[in-house]
Design a protein around this motif. Structure first.
Motif, PDB file in Angstrom:
ATOM      1  N   SER A  12      54.340 -17.805  35.527  1.00 22.48           N
ATOM      2  CA  SER A  12      54.988 -16.959  36.554  1.00 22.48           C
ATOM      3  C   SER A  12      55.951 -15.976  35.908  1.00 22.48           C
ATOM      4  CB  SER A  12      55.789 -17.813  37.541  1.00 22.48           C
ATOM      5  OG  SER A  12      54.988 -18.796  38.092  1.00 22.48           O
ATOM      6  N   MET A  13      56.770 -16.506  35.009  1.00 23.15           N
ATOM      7  CA  MET A  13      57.769 -15.640  34.360  1.00 23.15           C
ATOM      8  C   MET A  13      57.088 -14.559  33.532  1.00 23.15           C
ATOM      9  SD  MET A  13      60.436 -18.465  33.050  1.00 23.15           S
ATOM     10  CE  MET A  13      61.732 -19.126  34.044  1.00 23.15           C
ATOM     11  N   LEU A  15      54.001 -13.335  33.786  1.00 22.59           N
ATOM     12  CA  LEU A  15      53.264 -12.351  34.575  1.00 22.59           C
ATOM     13  C   LEU A  15      54.199 -11.407  35.329  1.00 22.59           C
ATOM     14  CD1 LEU A  15      50.272 -14.342  36.146  1.00 22.59           C
ATOM     15  CD2 LEU A  15      50.174 -12.516  34.455  1.00 22.59           C
ATOM     16  N   ILE A  16      55.188 -11.962  36.000  1.00 19.42           N
ATOM     17  CA  ILE A  16      56.012 -11.113  36.873  1.00 19.42           C
ATOM     18  C   ILE A  16      57.146 -10.431  36.109  1.00 19.42           C
ATOM     19  CG2 ILE A  16      57.465 -11.102  38.946  1.00 19.42           C
ATOM     20  CD1 ILE A  16      55.495 -13.157  40.092  1.00 19.42           C
ATOM     21  N   TRP A  17      57.899 -11.175  35.356  1.00 16.00           N
ATOM     22  CA  TRP A  17      58.977 -10.529  34.586  1.00 16.00           C
ATOM     23  C   TRP A  17      58.389  -9.661  33.473  1.00 16.00           C
ATOM     24  CZ3 TRP A  17      62.855 -15.286  34.182  1.00 16.00           C
ATOM     25  CH2 TRP A  17      63.320 -15.558  35.466  1.00 16.00           C
ATOM     26  N   GLY A  19      55.467  -8.277  33.613  1.00 20.65           N
ATOM     27  CA  GLY A  19      54.896  -7.124  34.322  1.00 20.65           C
ATOM     28  C   GLY A  19      55.956  -6.082  34.621  1.00 20.65           C
ATOM     29  N   LEU A  20      57.133  -6.550  35.006  1.00 24.01           N
ATOM     30  CA  LEU A  20      58.243  -5.622  35.295  1.00 24.01           C
ATOM     31  C   LEU A  20      58.656  -4.877  34.031  1.00 24.01           C
ATOM     32  CD1 LEU A  20      60.482  -4.466  37.126  1.00 24.01           C
ATOM     33  CD2 LEU A  20      61.852  -6.476  36.566  1.00 24.01           C
ATOM     34  N   ALA A  23      55.949  -2.347  33.265  1.00 19.53           N
ATOM     35  CA  ALA A  23      55.997  -1.227  34.229  1.00 19.53           C
ATOM     36  C   ALA A  23      57.178  -0.317  33.927  1.00 19.53           C
ATOM     37  CB  ALA A  23      56.082  -1.770  35.656  1.00 19.53           C
ATOM     38  N   SER A  24      58.309  -0.913  33.520  1.00 24.47           N
ATOM     39  CA  SER A  24      59.503  -0.110  33.196  1.00 24.47           C
ATOM     40  C   SER A  24      59.257   0.725  31.940  1.00 24.47           C
ATOM     41  CB  SER A  24      60.719  -1.012  32.966  1.00 24.47           C
ATOM     42  OG  SER A  24      60.919  -1.829  34.081  1.00 24.47           O
ATOM     43  N   HIS A  26      56.330   1.683  30.855  1.00 27.36           N
ATOM     44  CA  HIS A  26      55.352   2.706  31.247  1.00 27.36           C
ATOM     45  C   HIS A  26      56.056   3.889  31.932  1.00 27.36           C
ATOM     46  CE1 HIS A  26      51.696   4.477  32.943  1.00 27.36           C
ATOM     47  NE2 HIS A  26      52.398   4.610  34.055  1.00 27.36           N
ATOM     48  N   LEU A  27      56.975   3.560  32.838  1.00 29.45           N
ATOM     49  CA  LEU A  27      57.680   4.625  33.573  1.00 29.45           C
ATOM     50  C   LEU A  27      58.558   5.444  32.622  1.00 29.45           C
ATOM     51  CD1 LEU A  27      58.116   5.756  36.443  1.00 29.45           C
ATOM     52  CD2 LEU A  27      60.084   4.258  36.655  1.00 29.45           C
ATOM     53  N   HIS A  28      59.194   4.722  31.695  1.00 36.84           N
ATOM     54  CA  HIS A  28      60.050   5.414  30.724  1.00 36.84           C
ATOM     55  C   HIS A  28      59.224   6.375  29.866  1.00 36.84           C
ATOM     56  CE1 HIS A  28      62.309   5.768  26.885  1.00 36.84           C
ATOM     57  NE2 HIS A  28      63.307   5.956  27.737  1.00 36.84           N
TER      58      HIS A  28
END
Lengths: 43, 513
Positions: A12-13, A15-17, A19-20, A23-24, A26-28
């Motif tokens: 869970s950690m 995949l979700i953390w 993933g965050l 994603a951050s 990627h956005l940067h």
């Protein structure tokens, strides 16, 4: 904690953390395009 | 021509505000229990599938509509499809009603934050909450509870002050304070909770996968229902927030960060809440299933009991837990009020201050009158159930099918608008999700709720209470959205209706070139 609970906590950690985090990054790495470029695409 | 629309000062300011809106009371007190009840660790699978096949695609649609058509939900929907203004008003009225009762729950959490010092609730936490604090009555009565009046008024004073500041100096500033504060407070709370004796028992219950639950359709519906509520999609918030973005903002890249930040907080909440529940289970020799609860029951019955079991050190945990609820709740309350204020501002061309005074002040008066009474809990429970489970779902469903079923010719324009400025491209898969998966799941969720309400009613509340504050709220959404749509306002300097001014977006003009 049971082994399966520990495994699922880690999954869970990751995949979700994780993933965050991805994603951050990627956005940067993909800043907003200059306005002129967006307008140019339309022309 | 109406005044220039305000903008976020930066993309990160928008992301913080959007995360602030999505992360609310539900992340802390709803997700952990929903996950535990629906397969524990195995719930991760339907949860992630629901997130990526329904919630995030809808989040992208909300962003696209708000950004392309530059307005509150009624204005954006009307600019997109002439017949869709009513959908925007439905979503606006849902937000209005949610704001009115949400403030009451924040007031309770604020009071409990103070009660934590000295653990004022004593031994009987349920009795304290219902009888001493709320002075709860099963019968409708106009009896007034002074301490509720003070706390609800205080919440509204803070929130209206934020709203009066506008986007940059109000909403954005509040989120820039609330979000780091929430992370620090809740982070400390979780760090303390995981070190408690028995925490592993709770974590075991939370993460242990129950694979047999995966064959139960109710588990999948719970996952889809949860992600939909959790991400603040489908009731106008993300449409409104996206309308304040710059023309060149990377929409999907930002959306993915918002969606995953919301989920990250939920996982953190699950770890913190179930560690505390495990501690309680061990201390009292009970099973986790006897202690675990969600919603108001978790926050105001179980958590105070957990805090009391910790002794003196519980004061700090209580302060951090209830403080986190307050901080998370303020940023969410601000976002639902922004939808309402922005919608009336767009329609009537009122100034921000006039709108905050009339709409915000009016909401505050109704909220203070209703939730300073001995029926506060009844009102919150019944209105929340109908507004959330029918109001939000119906509004969200309409906003999707109006585009993907009845106005499919708009899809290429919307996709083009998003892809021209975004790093993650949308296309066939996104269209498929919004045409089939999301609407079908929402229709099933809606029909299941309606069937249950029509055959069994809600809770043990008398019929007339459900009729007035449950079904009555839905009638209010329907009639209000029809009347506000029909209402023609011609008060621009050029004498045209604000929604028809076609000044919504230069980029839209570019799109239509």
């Amino acid at each position: 904690m049971s082994m399966s609970a520990i495994i699922f906590m880690i999954i869970s950690m990751l995949l979700i953390w994780g993933g965050l985090l991805l994603a951050s990054i990627h956005l940067h790495n993909n800043p907003d395009l200059p306005l002129s470029e967006i307008e140019k695409d339309v022309d | 021509m109406s005044a220039q629309r305000e903008n976020w000062s930066s993309r990160s300011a928008f992301i913080i505000a959007a995360v602030g809106s999505a992360v609310g009371l539900g992340n802390i007190w709803r997700f952990p229990y929903v996950a535990y009840e629906n397969g524990g660790g195995a719930f991760l699978l339907p949860y992630l599938i629901a997130l990526f096949t329904a919630a995030i695609p809808l989040l992208f649609l909300d962003y696209a509509v708000g950004h392309k058509y530059q307005g509150s939900p009624p204005k954006s929907y009307k600019n997109m499809i002439g017949s869709a203004e009513g959908i925007g008003w439905w979503q606006t009225l849902v937000s209005l009603v949610i704001g009115i009762y949400y403030a009451a729950v924040l007031a309770w959490a604020g009071s409990y934050m103070l009660f934590s010092f000295g653990q004022k609730w004593g031994e009987d936490t349920t009795g304290f909450f219902l009888n001493s604090y709320l002075q709860n009555s099963g019968e409708l009565s106009a009896s007034f509870v002074p301490n509720l009046f003070v706390s609800v008024s205080l919440v509204w004073a803070i929130v209206l002050l934020i709203m009066a500041g506008g986007i940059k100096k109000g909403v954005e500033l509040a989120n820039k304070i609330c979000m780091p504060l929430l992370v620090v407070m809740f982070g400390f709370m979780v760090a303390k909770a995981v070190t408690l004796e028995g925490a592993e028992i709770g974590l075991n219950a939370f993460f242990e996968p129950n694979w047999s639950a995966m064959t139960n359709p109710k588990v999948w519906l719970a996952a889809y229902g949860h992600v939909f509520f959790s991400l603040s999609v489908g009731f106008g918030i993300m449409v409104t927030y996206a309308s304040y973005l710059g023309k060149n903002t990377n929409l999907t890249g930002s959306g993915l960060v918002v969606g995953l930040a919301n989920s990250s907080f939920e996982i953190l909440a699950g770890i913190g809440i179930f560690s505390a529940i495990g501690f309680m289970a061990q201390a009292t020799g009970s099973d986790v299933s006897e202690v675990a609860k969600g919603g108001v029951g978790l926050a105001f019955f179980v958590f105070p009991k957990i805090i009391s079991t910790m002794g003196k050190s519980g004061d700090l945990v209580g302060f951090l837990f209830f403080g986190s609820l307050v901080v998370a709740g303020i940023s969410s309350l601000v976002s639902v009020l922004e939808v309402t204020i922005s919608s009336f501002q767009d329609k009537f061309d009122w100034s921000r201050k006039k709108c905050v005074t009339i709409i915000g002040g009016g909401s505050a008066l109704v909220s203070i009158a209703m939730f300073s009474s001995v029926n506060a809990l009844t009102f919150v429970d019944v209105i929340d159930h109908f507004a959330n489970n029918i109001g939000i779902v119906f509004g969200g469903l309409l906003s999707i099918i109006w585009v993907t079923w009845f106005n499919r010719q708009l899809l290429p324009e919307i996709i083009d608008h998003v892809n021209r400025r975004s790093s993650i491209k949308i296309g066939t898969l996104w269209t498929l999700m919004l045409t089939v998966v999301t609407p079908v799941v929402l229709i099933i969720v809606l029909l299941t709720t309606l069937k249950s309400l029509l055959t069994e009613g809600y809770g043990d509340y008398p019929q007339y209470v459900q009729l007035i504050f449950g079904w009555g709220i839905l009638v209010f959404f329907a009639t209000g959205s029809i009347l506000l749509t029909k209402l023609k306002v011609k008060n621009n300097s050029n004498g045209t209706s604000n929604f028809n001014s076609n000044d919504f977006n230069t980029s839209d003009k570019l799109d239509n070139k």
